[in-house]
Design an enzyme around this catalytic site. Sequence first.
Site, short mmCIF file in Angstrom:
data_model
loop_
_atom_site.label_atom_id
_atom_site.label_comp_id
_atom_site.label_asym_id
_atom_site.label_seq_id
_atom_site.Cartn_x
_atom_site.Cartn_y
_atom_site.Cartn_z
N GLY A 101 0.78 -1.24 0.00
CA GLY A 101 0.00 0.00 0.00
C GLY A 101 0.80 1.28 0.00
O GLY A 101 0.23 2.35 0.16
N GLU A 130 4.98 -6.06 1.48
CA GLU A 130 4.35 -6.54 0.26
C GLU A 130 4.02 -5.39 -0.70
O GLU A 130 2.85 -5.12 -0.99
CB GLU A 130 3.07 -7.32 0.60
CG GLU A 130 3.32 -8.56 1.44
CD GLU A 130 2.04 -9.25 1.85
OE1 GLU A 130 0.95 -8.67 1.65
OE2 GLU A 130 2.11 -10.38 2.37
N PRO A 131 5.02 -4.71 -1.22
CA PRO A 131 4.77 -3.60 -2.14
C PRO A 131 4.44 -4.12 -3.54
O PRO A 131 5.01 -5.10 -4.01
CB PRO A 131 6.10 -2.86 -2.15
CG PRO A 131 7.11 -3.95 -1.95
CD PRO A 131 6.46 -4.95 -1.01
N GLY A 132 3.54 -3.46 -4.21
CA GLY A 132 3.28 -3.73 -5.62
C GLY A 132 3.48 -2.45 -6.40
O GLY A 132 4.44 -2.27 -7.15
N ARG A 133 2.59 -1.49 -6.15
CA ARG A 133 2.61 -0.21 -6.85
C ARG A 133 3.96 0.50 -6.72
O ARG A 133 4.50 1.01 -7.71
CB ARG A 133 1.50 0.70 -6.27
CG ARG A 133 1.31 2.01 -7.01
CD ARG A 133 0.31 2.90 -6.26
NE ARG A 133 -0.88 2.16 -5.87
CZ ARG A 133 -1.95 1.99 -6.63
NH1 ARG A 133 -1.96 2.53 -7.84
NH2 ARG A 133 -2.98 1.31 -6.20
N ARG A 157 -7.92 2.12 -14.87
CA ARG A 157 -7.88 2.88 -13.62
C ARG A 157 -8.62 4.22 -13.67
O ARG A 157 -9.36 4.55 -12.74
CB ARG A 157 -6.43 3.09 -13.16
CG ARG A 157 -5.70 1.81 -12.82
CD ARG A 157 -4.35 2.07 -12.17
NE ARG A 157 -4.51 2.62 -10.84
CZ ARG A 157 -4.29 3.88 -10.51
NH1 ARG A 157 -3.89 4.76 -11.41
NH2 ARG A 157 -4.46 4.28 -9.27
N TYR A 213 -11.57 4.04 -11.08
CA TYR A 213 -11.24 4.69 -9.81
C TYR A 213 -11.19 6.21 -9.89
O TYR A 213 -10.83 6.86 -8.91
CB TYR A 213 -9.87 4.21 -9.31
CG TYR A 213 -9.74 2.72 -9.09
CD1 TYR A 213 -10.53 2.06 -8.17
CD2 TYR A 213 -8.79 1.98 -9.79
CE1 TYR A 213 -10.40 0.70 -7.96
CE2 TYR A 213 -8.65 0.62 -9.59
CZ TYR A 213 -9.46 -0.02 -8.67
OH TYR A 213 -9.32 -1.37 -8.47
N CYS A 269 -16.84 1.55 -26.93
CA CYS A 269 -18.17 2.08 -27.21
C CYS A 269 -18.93 2.37 -25.92
O CYS A 269 -19.98 1.79 -25.65
CB CYS A 269 -18.94 1.10 -28.10
SG CYS A 269 -20.45 1.79 -28.78
N TYR A 326 -1.27 -2.13 -12.03
CA TYR A 326 -2.68 -2.38 -12.34
C TYR A 326 -3.07 -1.82 -13.70
O TYR A 326 -4.23 -1.48 -13.92
CB TYR A 326 -3.58 -1.82 -11.22
CG TYR A 326 -3.16 -2.30 -9.87
CD1 TYR A 326 -3.46 -3.60 -9.45
CD2 TYR A 326 -2.39 -1.50 -9.02
CE1 TYR A 326 -3.05 -4.06 -8.22
CE2 TYR A 326 -1.97 -1.96 -7.80
CZ TYR A 326 -2.29 -3.24 -7.39
OH TYR A 326 -1.88 -3.71 -6.18
#
Length: 389
Positions: free
Chosen positions: A234, A271-274, A310, A314, A341, A370
């Site tokens: 996060g 646990e980093p992703g971004r 995204r 979001y 469309c 993502y």
Amino acid sequence: MKDYESKNGVMMFAGMPVTDIADRFGTPVYVTDEQRLRENYRNLYNAFSQYIDTKIHYACKANTSLAILSVLAQEGSGIDAVSIGEVMTALKAGIPPEDIMYTGVNVSDAEMKAVTDQGVMINVDSVSQLERLAKINKKIPISFRITPEVGSGHSDKVVTGKKGSKFGIPKADVIKTYVRAKKLGFDIKGIHADIGSGGQTVQPFLDAMDVLTDTVNELKELGIDLEFIDMGGGIGVPYKMNEDEMDLNELAAGVTDIILENTDIKKLIIEPGRYIICDSTVLLTRCVDVKDADTKKYIGVDAGFNTLIRPAMYDSYHYVAIGNKFGKAATAKYEVVGPICESGDYLAHDRALPDPSEGDVVVVYNAGAYGFSMSSNYNSRPLCREVLI
């Protein structure tokens, strides 16, 4: 947010003109800078490991490209997986099973068996899952995901740690769940909490760590000694120019101080992703249409929310530039929209950009997290390419 150099009016990415990349591989295309990917991993690892034994488990849901996973395996990363598919992908990329932690939610018995058959540690999310896992495999090491009642994130849709969340063991049930797991004969290794995705301030992470350390000490009094605390992921990144970055040194010092001052725990998992993948990657898309609709001006491109969802899902902001007119003065504000469309198909609203022309290469920044992993074949459109430089 990272900015880029210009050469002869063309944006350079990882030492290459974006126009050359687009010409060679077509558009839309996701392009990743391997050097930046490694730098992000090392920056995070070094910030925490100076204080405590640290293991990074990359949250591969952010991007499961085999090339990216292989690079991170070379750096020594483990994996945070949320599905059996991610577990198998990580194994294929060369991550050993002991370096993979499976943290699923609403997990079926079939999936649990498939995960345990691979020898991967399970981060148990519910009492139901614990009882069902006991009938499948009690030899596998486990941890527990708890709900710390602390939330953070760039959107309500990605806040995971608040009271009432669908994720984790409710705070009031944590102690008795660990006691139950011990009675069942499980090998209990740790405790985990994740507060949400894209947090930009330090304090929520510290608040969650207070909950985790208090729980560790309560468990110790009951004879349950844990080996690690997993603070989840996060950690946010700036998506806008002049937006402040997360102060990694402040975060690392604060989190590790709480652990070392208040517990006997000597190992931290992150646990980093971004944070690792986001700004290593851009999306290149080509202008195919320019339209003046009286109240709005449009730049139509060949990437839609099937390519990058995204902004539509979001309301996320991604900085946008015209790569072959890099540094030119803006002349008007434009909507950057795709070929899907639906009226909600957009990449950017109301952006000041130079005069667009059909054929321009439009660059969408910070597209690594993502982006490709959430892309789809909606409208029966093919997935785009991914390129690593």
